[in-house]
Design a protein around this motif. Structure first.
Motif, PDB file in Angstrom:
ATOM      1  N   ALA A  78       0.848  -1.191   0.000  1.00  7.90           N
ATOM      2  CA  ALA A  78       0.000   0.000   0.000  1.00  7.90           C
ATOM      3  C   ALA A  78       0.885   1.243   0.000  1.00  7.90           C
ATOM      4  O   ALA A  78       2.025   1.203   0.464  1.00  7.90           O
ATOM      5  CB  ALA A  78      -0.875  -0.018   1.239  1.00  7.90           C
ATOM      6  N   PRO A  79       0.384   2.362  -0.518  1.00  7.10           N
ATOM      7  CA  PRO A  79       1.159   3.595  -0.464  1.00  7.10           C
ATOM      8  C   PRO A  79       1.461   3.946   0.990  1.00  7.10           C
ATOM      9  O   PRO A  79       0.737   3.531   1.886  1.00  7.10           O
ATOM     10  CB  PRO A  79       0.215   4.632  -1.066  1.00  7.10           C
ATOM     11  N   ARG A  80       2.501   4.721   1.203  1.00 16.24           N
ATOM     12  CA  ARG A  80       2.824   5.153   2.571  1.00 16.24           C
ATOM     13  C   ARG A  80       1.707   6.015   3.136  1.00 16.24           C
ATOM     14  O   ARG A  80       1.291   5.839   4.266  1.00 16.24           O
ATOM     15  CB  ARG A  80       4.122   5.957   2.552  1.00 16.24           C
ATOM     16  N   ILE A  81       1.271   6.994   2.311  1.00 22.92           N
ATOM     17  CA  ILE A  81       0.166   7.836   2.763  1.00 22.92           C
ATOM     18  C   ILE A  81      -0.778   8.061   1.592  1.00 22.92           C
ATOM     19  O   ILE A  81      -0.338   8.195   0.445  1.00 22.92           O
ATOM     20  CB  ILE A  81       0.658   9.166   3.392  1.00 22.92           C
ATOM     21  N   GLU A  82      -2.042   8.044   1.905  1.00 22.86           N
ATOM     22  CA  GLU A  82      -3.058   8.118   0.869  1.00 22.86           C
ATOM     23  C   GLU A  82      -4.237   8.949   1.368  1.00 22.86           C
ATOM     24  O   GLU A  82      -4.716   8.741   2.484  1.00 22.86           O
ATOM     25  CB  GLU A  82      -3.521   6.679   0.597  1.00 22.86           C
ATOM     26  N   TYR A  83      -4.673   9.909   0.556  1.00 21.05           N
ATOM     27  CA  TYR A  83      -5.887  10.673   0.837  1.00 21.05           C
ATOM     28  C   TYR A  83      -6.940  10.204  -0.154  1.00 21.05           C
ATOM     29  O   TYR A  83      -6.691  10.181  -1.360  1.00 21.05           O
ATOM     30  CB  TYR A  83      -5.660  12.174   0.624  1.00 21.05           C
ATOM     31  N   VAL A 112     -10.715  22.302   2.232  1.00 21.00           N
ATOM     32  CA  VAL A 112     -10.167  21.331   1.285  1.00 21.00           C
ATOM     33  C   VAL A 112     -11.343  20.567   0.692  1.00 21.00           C
ATOM     34  O   VAL A 112     -12.282  20.236   1.414  1.00 21.00           O
ATOM     35  CB  VAL A 112      -9.233  20.340   2.037  1.00 21.00           C
ATOM     36  N   GLU A 113     -11.312  20.322  -0.598  1.00 22.99           N
ATOM     37  CA  GLU A 113     -12.443  19.625  -1.222  1.00 22.99           C
ATOM     38  C   GLU A 113     -12.003  18.514  -2.169  1.00 22.99           C
ATOM     39  O   GLU A 113     -11.268  18.752  -3.120  1.00 22.99           O
ATOM     40  CB  GLU A 113     -13.295  20.630  -1.995  1.00 22.99           C
ATOM     41  N   GLY A 114     -12.458  17.320  -1.869  1.00 21.46           N
ATOM     42  CA  GLY A 114     -12.284  16.180  -2.779  1.00 21.46           C
ATOM     43  C   GLY A 114     -10.841  15.893  -3.163  1.00 21.46           C
ATOM     44  O   GLY A 114     -10.553  15.637  -4.330  1.00 21.46           O
ATOM     45  N   VAL A 115      -9.948  15.910  -2.187  1.00 21.39           N
ATOM     46  CA  VAL A 115      -8.539  15.664  -2.510  1.00 21.39           C
ATOM     47  C   VAL A 115      -8.211  14.172  -2.437  1.00 21.39           C
ATOM     48  O   VAL A 115      -8.460  13.512  -1.433  1.00 21.39           O
ATOM     49  CB  VAL A 115      -7.597  16.462  -1.582  1.00 21.39           C
ATOM     50  N   THR A 116      -7.685  13.679  -3.539  1.00 20.42           N
ATOM     51  CA  THR A 116      -7.224  12.302  -3.597  1.00 20.42           C
ATOM     52  C   THR A 116      -5.756  12.341  -3.990  1.00 20.42           C
ATOM     53  O   THR A 116      -5.404  12.966  -4.982  1.00 20.42           O
ATOM     54  CB  THR A 116      -8.043  11.505  -4.637  1.00 20.42           C
ATOM     55  N   LEU A 117      -4.925  11.746  -3.182  1.00 21.00           N
ATOM     56  CA  LEU A 117      -3.509  11.670  -3.546  1.00 21.00           C
ATOM     57  C   LEU A 117      -2.866  10.497  -2.832  1.00 21.00           C
ATOM     58  O   LEU A 117      -3.393   9.998  -1.838  1.00 21.00           O
ATOM     59  CB  LEU A 117      -2.772  12.977  -3.219  1.00 21.00           C
ATOM     60  N   GLN A 170     -15.297  14.548   5.123  1.00 22.60           N
ATOM     61  CA  GLN A 170     -15.629  13.419   4.255  1.00 22.60           C
ATOM     62  C   GLN A 170     -14.335  12.798   3.759  1.00 22.60           C
ATOM     63  O   GLN A 170     -13.332  13.475   3.652  1.00 22.60           O
ATOM     64  CB  GLN A 170     -16.398  13.895   3.016  1.00 22.60           C
ATOM     65  N   GLY A 171     -14.415  11.528   3.414  1.00 20.66           N
ATOM     66  CA  GLY A 171     -13.246  10.832   2.893  1.00 20.66           C
ATOM     67  C   GLY A 171     -12.367  10.328   4.022  1.00 20.66           C
ATOM     68  O   GLY A 171     -12.739  10.412   5.205  1.00 20.66           O
ATOM     69  N   GLU A 172     -11.198   9.802   3.661  1.00 18.97           N
ATOM     70  CA  GLU A 172     -10.309   9.281   4.698  1.00 18.97           C
ATOM     71  C   GLU A 172      -8.846   9.409   4.296  1.00 18.97           C
ATOM     72  O   GLU A 172      -8.510   9.545   3.131  1.00 18.97           O
ATOM     73  CB  GLU A 172     -10.647   7.821   5.011  1.00 18.97           C
ATOM     74  N   VAL A 173      -8.003   9.385   5.329  1.00 20.15           N
ATOM     75  CA  VAL A 173      -6.559   9.410   5.128  1.00 20.15           C
ATOM     76  C   VAL A 173      -6.008   8.105   5.687  1.00 20.15           C
ATOM     77  O   VAL A 173      -6.391   7.689   6.790  1.00 20.15           O
ATOM     78  CB  VAL A 173      -5.902  10.596   5.865  1.00 20.15           C
ATOM     79  N   ARG A 203      -8.372  22.227  -4.060  1.00 21.11           N
ATOM     80  CA  ARG A 203      -8.399  20.947  -4.774  1.00 21.11           C
ATOM     81  C   ARG A 203      -7.061  20.828  -5.461  1.00 21.11           C
ATOM     82  O   ARG A 203      -6.411  21.836  -5.718  1.00 21.11           O
ATOM     83  CB  ARG A 203      -9.446  20.932  -5.884  1.00 21.11           C
ATOM     84  N   ILE A 204      -6.695  19.625  -5.843  1.00 17.37           N
ATOM     85  CA  ILE A 204      -5.451  19.477  -6.591  1.00 17.37           C
ATOM     86  C   ILE A 204      -5.772  19.671  -8.062  1.00 17.37           C
ATOM     87  O   ILE A 204      -6.593  18.946  -8.623  1.00 17.37           O
ATOM     88  CB  ILE A 204      -4.801  18.122  -6.295  1.00 17.37           C
ATOM     89  N   ILE A 205      -5.162  20.701  -8.651  1.00 18.23           N
ATOM     90  CA  ILE A 205      -5.497  21.002 -10.042  1.00 18.23           C
ATOM     91  C   ILE A 205      -4.447  20.474 -11.011  1.00 18.23           C
ATOM     92  O   ILE A 205      -4.704  20.385 -12.201  1.00 18.23           O
ATOM     93  CB  ILE A 205      -5.694  22.523 -10.276  1.00 18.23           C
ATOM     94  N   GLU A 206      -3.276  20.138 -10.512  1.00 17.00           N
ATOM     95  CA  GLU A 206      -2.250  19.642 -11.422  1.00 17.00           C
ATOM     96  C   GLU A 206      -1.207  18.844 -10.644  1.00 17.00           C
ATOM     97  O   GLU A 206      -0.920  19.142  -9.484  1.00 17.00           O
ATOM     98  CB  GLU A 206      -1.563  20.826 -12.118  1.00 17.00           C
ATOM     99  N   GLU A 207      -0.668  17.864 -11.338  1.00 14.97           N
ATOM    100  CA  GLU A 207       0.383  17.061 -10.735  1.00 14.97           C
ATOM    101  C   GLU A 207       1.544  17.070 -11.712  1.00 14.97           C
ATOM    102  O   GLU A 207       1.377  16.709 -12.878  1.00 14.97           O
ATOM    103  CB  GLU A 207      -0.154  15.640 -10.545  1.00 14.97           C
ATOM    104  N   ILE A 208       2.689  17.520 -11.274  1.00 17.48           N
ATOM    105  CA  ILE A 208       3.826  17.658 -12.180  1.00 17.48           C
ATOM    106  C   ILE A 208       4.991  16.775 -11.736  1.00 17.48           C
ATOM    107  O   ILE A 208       5.647  17.062 -10.737  1.00 17.48           O
ATOM    108  CB  ILE A 208       4.282  19.132 -12.250  1.00 17.48           C
TER     109      ILE A 208
END
Ligand code: ADP
Ligand code: MG
Length: 275
Positions: free
Chosen positions: A14-19, A37-42, A75-78, A228-233
């Motif tokens: 599993a990833p070390r940390i996950e949102y 914060v809204e709907g962040v998945t990472l 909402q959601g989980e870490v 929200r996360i708008i870009e991943e570089i």
């Protein structure tokens, strides 16, 4: 414990940390609710260093706070190492702009603090603390109090303190933003070398675009609030363990340009100029 090497994750683990679809709202008595914060998945893999940038007030610190269990998502989980974060825990270690060292304890006692809480005997934790202080160039200063050290030395002591508990994930919230430019470069070097050598996993907030590029494998860009996360570089540059070298790569300027575009920094400047 006993060593400071990060525990090895099995391949495909599993990833070390996950949102997962994390939203955080703050309510104030009688006042309006703020969606920070809204709907962040990472998701951050073992050994990966990820930076988070975004405009002031967009929810970066809130996001990190949920990683450490300081706040719970609305909402959601870490998850850390596949386990849901439901409160403060010692799988993650936190480092802030302010060093959080206890003023009444020496540097060594500060570094030992987390281990003391875990119940490690003095004879065992002392050599560990001294070794860590040595690695962060603080050998000989172990009996000094925080007030006797410079800002840079205090942040190095804070790094040693953060690592002492051997966390799965390091969460850093603008750790160098209060330091002068030269001190900052030295600390970036210390941090990067340690992260690479020990294969540590980290999530770093910074408002310094170049810092996000030279220190990490990936930069996540957040929108203004609600964040929200708008870009991943992905940062496709060598020498992550050596920021002094990476800093000079021509590619850095191209990434800075891209981040400025995403953060609309140029537009802000135009507004200022025409105002
Ligand atoms: P950043 O770190 O990106 O500058 P923060 O995560 O600190 O942003 O804050 C995001 C938003 O959430 C801000 O509007 C802030 O006022 C609000 N906020 C943060 N923490 C709290 C809190 N404990 N109670 C109420 N509102 C908060
Ligand atoms: Mg913040």
């Amino acid at each position: 414990m006993g060593t400071n090497a990060a525990p090895q994750a099995a391949p495909g683990a599993a990833p070390r940390i996950e949102y997962r679809s994390v939203t955080k709202r703050f309510g104030s008595a009688g006042g309006p609710t703020v969606t920070a914060v809204e709907g962040v998945t990472l998701s951050i893999r073992d050994g990966e260093v990820v930076s988070l940038i975004g405009p002031s007030g967009c929810g970066k610190s809130t996001l990190l706070g949920m990683g450490s269990g300081l706040y719970l998502p609305t909402q959601g989980e870490v998850l850390v190492d596949g386990e849901r974060v439901d409160g403060p825990n010692d799988h993650v270690a936190f480092m802030l702009q302010k060093d959080l060292l206890l003023p009444w304890r020496t540097i060594r006692e500060n570094v030992e603090y987390g281990l003391e809480i875990k119940g490690m005997a003095a004879a065992e934790r002392r050599p560990l603390a001294l070794d860590l202080l040595g690695r962060f160039h603080l050998g000989g200063f172990e009996n000094h109090y925080p007030r006797q050290l410079s800002g840079g030395m205090r942040q190095r002591a804070a790094m040693a303190r953060t690592l002492a508990v051997d966390p799965s994930v390091l969460l850093m919230d603008e750790p160098f933003s209060a330091l002068d430019a030269q001190t900052k470069m030295v600390l970036q070097q210390d941090l990067a070398t340690m992260l690479a050598r020990e294969g540590r996993t980290a999530l770093l907030i910074t408002h310094d675009l170049a810092e996000s590029i030279i220190l990490s494998d990936r930069v996540l860009v957040m929108s203004p609030r609600p964040g929200r996360i708008i870009e991943e570089i992905p940062i496709d540059l060598p020498d992550r363990e050596n920021p002094m070298v990476r800093r000079r790569k021509p590619g850095v300027a191209v990434y800075v340009e891209r981040l400025m575009e995403l953060l609309r920094i140029g537009e802000t400047l135009e507004t200022l100029e025409t105002a």
